[in-house]
Design an enzyme around this catalytic site. Structure first.
Site, PDB file in Angstrom:
ATOM      1  N   CYS A  10     -20.870 -43.292  23.229  1.00  0.00           N
ATOM      2  CA  CYS A  10     -21.173 -42.111  24.038  1.00  0.00           C
ATOM      3  C   CYS A  10     -22.127 -42.487  25.167  1.00  0.00           C
ATOM      4  O   CYS A  10     -23.176 -43.077  24.937  1.00  0.00           O
ATOM      5  CB  CYS A  10     -21.782 -41.053  23.126  1.00  0.00           C
ATOM      6  SG  CYS A  10     -23.008 -39.995  23.884  1.00  0.00           S
ATOM      7  N   GLU A  11     -21.719 -42.176  26.397  1.00  0.00           N
ATOM      8  CA  GLU A  11     -22.535 -42.606  27.532  1.00  0.00           C
ATOM      9  C   GLU A  11     -23.791 -41.749  27.712  1.00  0.00           C
ATOM     10  O   GLU A  11     -24.676 -42.102  28.464  1.00  0.00           O
ATOM     11  CB  GLU A  11     -21.704 -42.624  28.820  1.00  0.00           C
ATOM     12  CG  GLU A  11     -21.295 -41.265  29.343  1.00  0.00           C
ATOM     13  CD  GLU A  11     -20.450 -41.390  30.615  1.00  0.00           C
ATOM     14  OE1 GLU A  11     -19.980 -42.497  30.907  1.00  0.00           O
ATOM     15  OE2 GLU A  11     -20.268 -40.362  31.285  1.00  0.00           O
ATOM     16  N   HIS A  12     -23.873 -40.642  27.012  1.00  0.00           N
ATOM     17  CA  HIS A  12     -25.065 -39.803  27.131  1.00  0.00           C
ATOM     18  C   HIS A  12     -26.212 -40.296  26.255  1.00  0.00           C
ATOM     19  O   HIS A  12     -27.369 -40.090  26.571  1.00  0.00           O
ATOM     20  CB  HIS A  12     -24.736 -38.351  26.752  1.00  0.00           C
ATOM     21  CG  HIS A  12     -23.761 -37.718  27.686  1.00  0.00           C
ATOM     22  ND1 HIS A  12     -22.878 -36.723  27.302  1.00  0.00           N
ATOM     23  CD2 HIS A  12     -23.520 -37.951  28.997  1.00  0.00           C
ATOM     24  CE1 HIS A  12     -22.142 -36.378  28.347  1.00  0.00           C
ATOM     25  NE2 HIS A  12     -22.506 -37.100  29.370  1.00  0.00           N
ATOM     26  N   HIS A  13     -25.864 -40.901  25.127  1.00  0.00           N
ATOM     27  CA  HIS A  13     -26.907 -41.333  24.181  1.00  0.00           C
ATOM     28  C   HIS A  13     -26.810 -42.797  23.794  1.00  0.00           C
ATOM     29  O   HIS A  13     -27.631 -43.277  23.016  1.00  0.00           O
ATOM     30  CB  HIS A  13     -26.827 -40.488  22.901  1.00  0.00           C
ATOM     31  CG  HIS A  13     -27.007 -39.025  23.136  1.00  0.00           C
ATOM     32  ND1 HIS A  13     -25.948 -38.165  23.357  1.00  0.00           N
ATOM     33  CD2 HIS A  13     -28.125 -38.275  23.201  1.00  0.00           C
ATOM     34  CE1 HIS A  13     -26.405 -36.949  23.545  1.00  0.00           C
ATOM     35  NE2 HIS A  13     -27.719 -36.977  23.457  1.00  0.00           N
ATOM     36  N   HIS A  21     -19.350 -37.482  16.418  1.00  0.00           N
ATOM     37  CA  HIS A  21     -20.338 -38.074  17.320  1.00  0.00           C
ATOM     38  C   HIS A  21     -21.654 -38.290  16.577  1.00  0.00           C
ATOM     39  O   HIS A  21     -22.259 -37.325  16.115  1.00  0.00           O
ATOM     40  CB  HIS A  21     -20.581 -37.148  18.515  1.00  0.00           C
ATOM     41  CG  HIS A  21     -19.392 -37.059  19.426  1.00  0.00           C
ATOM     42  ND1 HIS A  21     -19.370 -37.621  20.673  1.00  0.00           N
ATOM     43  CD2 HIS A  21     -18.165 -36.501  19.240  1.00  0.00           C
ATOM     44  CE1 HIS A  21     -18.197 -37.411  21.233  1.00  0.00           C
ATOM     45  NE2 HIS A  21     -17.442 -36.722  20.386  1.00  0.00           N
ATOM     46  N   CYS A  75     -24.378 -38.960  17.803  1.00  0.00           N
ATOM     47  CA  CYS A  75     -25.482 -38.319  18.528  1.00  0.00           C
ATOM     48  C   CYS A  75     -25.604 -36.849  18.109  1.00  0.00           C
ATOM     49  O   CYS A  75     -26.617 -36.203  18.365  1.00  0.00           O
ATOM     50  CB  CYS A  75     -25.307 -38.450  20.040  1.00  0.00           C
ATOM     51  SG  CYS A  75     -23.827 -37.696  20.701  1.00  0.00           S
ATOM     52  N   GLN A  82     -15.779 -38.237  25.183  1.00  0.00           N
ATOM     53  CA  GLN A  82     -14.502 -38.062  24.480  1.00  0.00           C
ATOM     54  C   GLN A  82     -13.418 -37.470  25.375  1.00  0.00           C
ATOM     55  O   GLN A  82     -12.249 -37.877  25.317  1.00  0.00           O
ATOM     56  CB  GLN A  82     -14.713 -37.172  23.243  1.00  0.00           C
ATOM     57  CG  GLN A  82     -13.468 -37.089  22.371  1.00  0.00           C
ATOM     58  CD  GLN A  82     -13.678 -36.201  21.159  1.00  0.00           C
ATOM     59  OE1 GLN A  82     -14.808 -36.024  20.703  1.00  0.00           O
ATOM     60  NE2 GLN A  82     -12.615 -35.638  20.640  1.00  0.00           N
TER      61      GLN A  82
HETATM   62 ZN    ZN Z   1     -23.839 -38.302  22.796  1.00  0.00          ZN
END
Ligand code: ZN
Length: 181
Positions: A75-78, A144, A146, A116
């Site tokens: 996941c590129e956010h976390h 996920h 995260c 995703q």
């Molecule tokens: Zn994430």
């Protein structure tokens, strides 16, 4: 990926987290993390063309479904993993592709920093672009970390995303949904 830079960054991260990075368990961690990222992001900049262009003629077959393709992505956010299963369904236009090639395609697009929704979309687009079926449908079901290991902490909760390309008739969609139940 600049491996040396990643090693340095992880060293700094450990320091910033207040860890003693000389202690035994952490000594090789920066190197190990760099190796892990090299593998986790190995699909960066690649296309699935070499896999999806290995096709063969199919006389009939109005629906091909490859389901339960296991994947893991980042996941590129976390920068935390998300993982699950992907199903790719397509309506051939005279040509089909070897089953393992669809799994290879999933591999190319999941081994990147992803979200995703984009993962699902990129697989559908690539199948349309290279294999050129009449229509494609991609279903991605993922957990996920995260979400399940932090934040709302709902273990086992799944996110489902869909992407379509070309013409994918309603009755075929129903057929796929039934198959995935
Ligand atoms: Zn994430």
């Amino acid at each position: 990926m600049d491996r040396e830079k990643v090693v340095k960054a992880i060293e700094e991260l450990l320091e910033a987290l207040g860890e003693d990075r000389e202690r035994e368990g952490l000594k090789d961690t920066p190197r190990r993390v760099a190796d892990a990222y090299a593998e986790l992001l190995s699909g960066e900049g690649k296309s699935a063309e070499e896999h999806l262009s290995k096709t063969f003629a199919a006389e009939s077959g109005d629906l091909v479904v490859e389901k339960d393709i296991a994947f893991s992505s980042t996941c590129e956010h976390h920068l935390m993993p998300f993982f699950g299963r992907i199903a790719i369904a397509y309506i051939p236009d005279g040509r089909v592709v070897g089953i393992s090639k669809l799994a290879r395609t999933v591999e190319v697009f999941s081994k990147r920093l992803q979200i995703q929704e984009r993962l699902t979309r990129e697989i559908a687009d690539e199948v349309m672009r290279v294999l050129k079926p009449k229509g494609v449908m991609v279903v991605c079901e993922a957990e996920h970390t995260c979400m399940t290991c932090r934040g709302v902490k709902k273990p086992g909760s799944k996110t489902v995303t869909y992407a379509f390309g070309g013409a994918f008739p309603e009755d075929k969609k129903e057929e796929v949904f039934l198959l995935l139940k």
